[in-house]
Design an enzyme around this catalytic site. Structure first.
Site, PDB file in Angstrom:
ATOM      1  N   CYS A 161     -77.505 -64.602 -16.516  1.00  0.00           N
ATOM      2  CA  CYS A 161     -78.383 -63.966 -17.492  1.00  0.00           C
ATOM      3  C   CYS A 161     -78.240 -64.555 -18.890  1.00  0.00           C
ATOM      4  CB  CYS A 161     -78.101 -62.465 -17.539  1.00  0.00           C
ATOM      5  SG  CYS A 161     -78.321 -61.665 -15.935  1.00  0.00           S
TER       6      CYS A 161
ATOM      7  N   GLU B 134     -82.172 -68.253 -14.574  1.00  0.00           N
ATOM      8  CA  GLU B 134     -81.184 -67.828 -13.588  1.00  0.00           C
ATOM      9  C   GLU B 134     -81.405 -68.565 -12.273  1.00  0.00           C
ATOM     10  OE1 GLU B 134     -78.740 -65.275 -10.974  1.00  0.00           O
ATOM     11  OE2 GLU B 134     -78.666 -65.829 -13.078  1.00  0.00           O
TER      12      GLU B 134
ATOM     13  N   HIS C 212     -78.978 -57.230 -23.452  1.00  0.00           N
ATOM     14  CA  HIS C 212     -79.380 -57.666 -22.116  1.00  0.00           C
ATOM     15  C   HIS C 212     -79.374 -56.431 -21.227  1.00  0.00           C
ATOM     16  CE1 HIS C 212     -79.444 -59.393 -18.185  1.00  0.00           C
ATOM     17  NE2 HIS C 212     -78.169 -59.122 -17.952  1.00  0.00           N
TER      18      HIS C 212
END
Length: 397
Positions: free
Chosen positions: A118, A84, A187
């Site tokens: 992400c 990220e 996630h």
């Protein structure tokens, strides 16, 4: 002949040994009790001190993976990095990680960084697979996961495609339902969103008339199946009812994968794989033959649902050995809890130095385990320098 059962041969996880409890942060931030712990579903949050960053964590995780599984660095032909964070705007993280392989003379390694919120970690993971086949402060977090991808893996890719249910029906000859998967891994920006996501899948099964829940549960959700598009996503009544119906399956099929994300916070690209590491940690002795559904997404633009087929495998690339190497209990128990005042002080220092140059860190490694990489300085040309803590440095500098 193409390699068979391409997938994850080995895994290692690293996260900073510094953390802050979410209930303590609630008090310090002056928010309502339970806002972070119940509202977001989080227990604790990991963060980097001034001597750690995304590059040092990557160096530590990759080095540890190679050492603990006794992998010859000369055998690595591709290195994909998902992140990220772009911390050095002139050099990729992969460039820094190459020092691990240069030491043994392996400089011919393909691969690049994949940076897409992400989703970056999953983008990097699938780049490798295809090559082989032919919110706010309390939602922060830090961690790194290293994986070795290859054939004859204990964690094999079953599929990666759009319209999972349609493709499953075409290949298997029956409609896919949640009963066809043993575990679900999401996630996790924060745990409450995971609970809502799984509940939505339960509702979708009811709407598609393939649900395995009992009749009373189907009645509770059936009243909402007439809602169209955004209406169903905006319905708080549906959200509440779906979570109630989903709870028994959530506890069985999702909760085992929530340990690390709840303890560390949002690791962004590493989040879903830290959740998967949680599942291996909690259930490694009973995963043989299981199917795990994975859902990865990021930046509101990229998402993939894919499935993995698990088998025990053979050491060192076995589920039981992966669980042993991950050593999750020890890593969590040996963390240092930081008071909010110290946390804020460190964050201010990190914010001041972000993107900066010409500074030397304290080089205080007293809280780091031997083998951990750490940042020593950034020179006047923005070049970043790292060192590795050895056993001789166990008491400090």
């Amino acid at each position: 002949m193409a390699p068979q059962n391409v997938g994850i041969l080995a895994m290692e996880i690293y996260f900073p040994p510094t953390c802050i409890k979410q209930d303590t942060l609630e008090d310090f931030d002056g928010v309502s009790k339970g806002k972070y712990t119940i509202g977001l579903g989080q227990d604790c949050m990991a963060f980097c001190s001034e001597v750690e960053d995304v590059i040092s964590m990557g160096l530590t995780a990759v080095t540890s993976l190679l050492e603990k599984y006794e992998i010859d660095p000369k055998q690595i032909g591709r290195l994909e990095v998902g992140s990220e964070t772009v911390i050095d705007k002139s050099k990729s993280i992969k460039t820094f990680l190459m020092q691990i392989f240069e030491e043994c003379g392996n400089t011919d390694i393909e691969g690049v960084d994949s940076t897409n919120a992400c989703y970056g970690g999953t983008a990097a993971l699938f780049n490798l697979q295809f090559m082989l086949r032919g919110a706010a402060r309390p939602t922060g977090g830090a961690g790194a996961v290293a994986m070795l991808i290859g054939p004859d893996a204990p964690i094999a890719f079953e599929s990666k495609f759009r319209g999972y249910c349609q493709k499953y029906e075409k290949l298997q000859g029956k409609q896919f339902s949640m009963a066809d998967a043993d575990y679900f891994v999401f996630h996790s920006p924060y745990n409450k969103l995971v609970q809502k996501s799984f509940a939505r899948l339960v509702f979708d099964d009811v709407a598609r008339n393939v649900s395995s829940v009992d009749e009373s549960a189907k009645e509770k959700l059936g009243q909402f199946t007439s809602l169209k598009g955004d209406e169903s996503y905006q319905s708080r009544d549906l959200e509440k009812a779906a979570q109630q119906v989903a709870k028994p399956d959530y506890d069985k099929k999702v909760k085992p994968a929530t340990l690390i994300p709840k303890q560390l916070g949002n690791m962004y690209t590493a989040s879903i794989y830290a959740a998967f590491a949680s599942l291996i940690h909690n259930k490694s002795d009973s995963l043989d033959g299981n199917r795990v559904m994975m859902f990865s997404y990021g930046s509101g633009l990229s998402a993939t649902m894919f499935s993995l087929h698990l088998s025990e495998g053979k050491a060192p690339f076995s589920l039981s050995n992966i669980a042993k190497v991950l050593n999750i209990d020890h890593k969590l128990k040996t963390r240092t809890e930081v008071v909010p005042e110290k946390f804020v002080e460190l964050m201010h220092l990190m914010e001041h130095r972000y993107g900066g140059k010409d500074f030397v860190t304290s080089k205080d490694t007293s809280h780091l385990a031997p083998g951990t990489y750490y940042l020593t300085e950034v020179d006047s040309k923005y070049r970043r320098f790292y060192a590795k803590k050895t056993t001789e440095l166990a008491n400090g500098h």
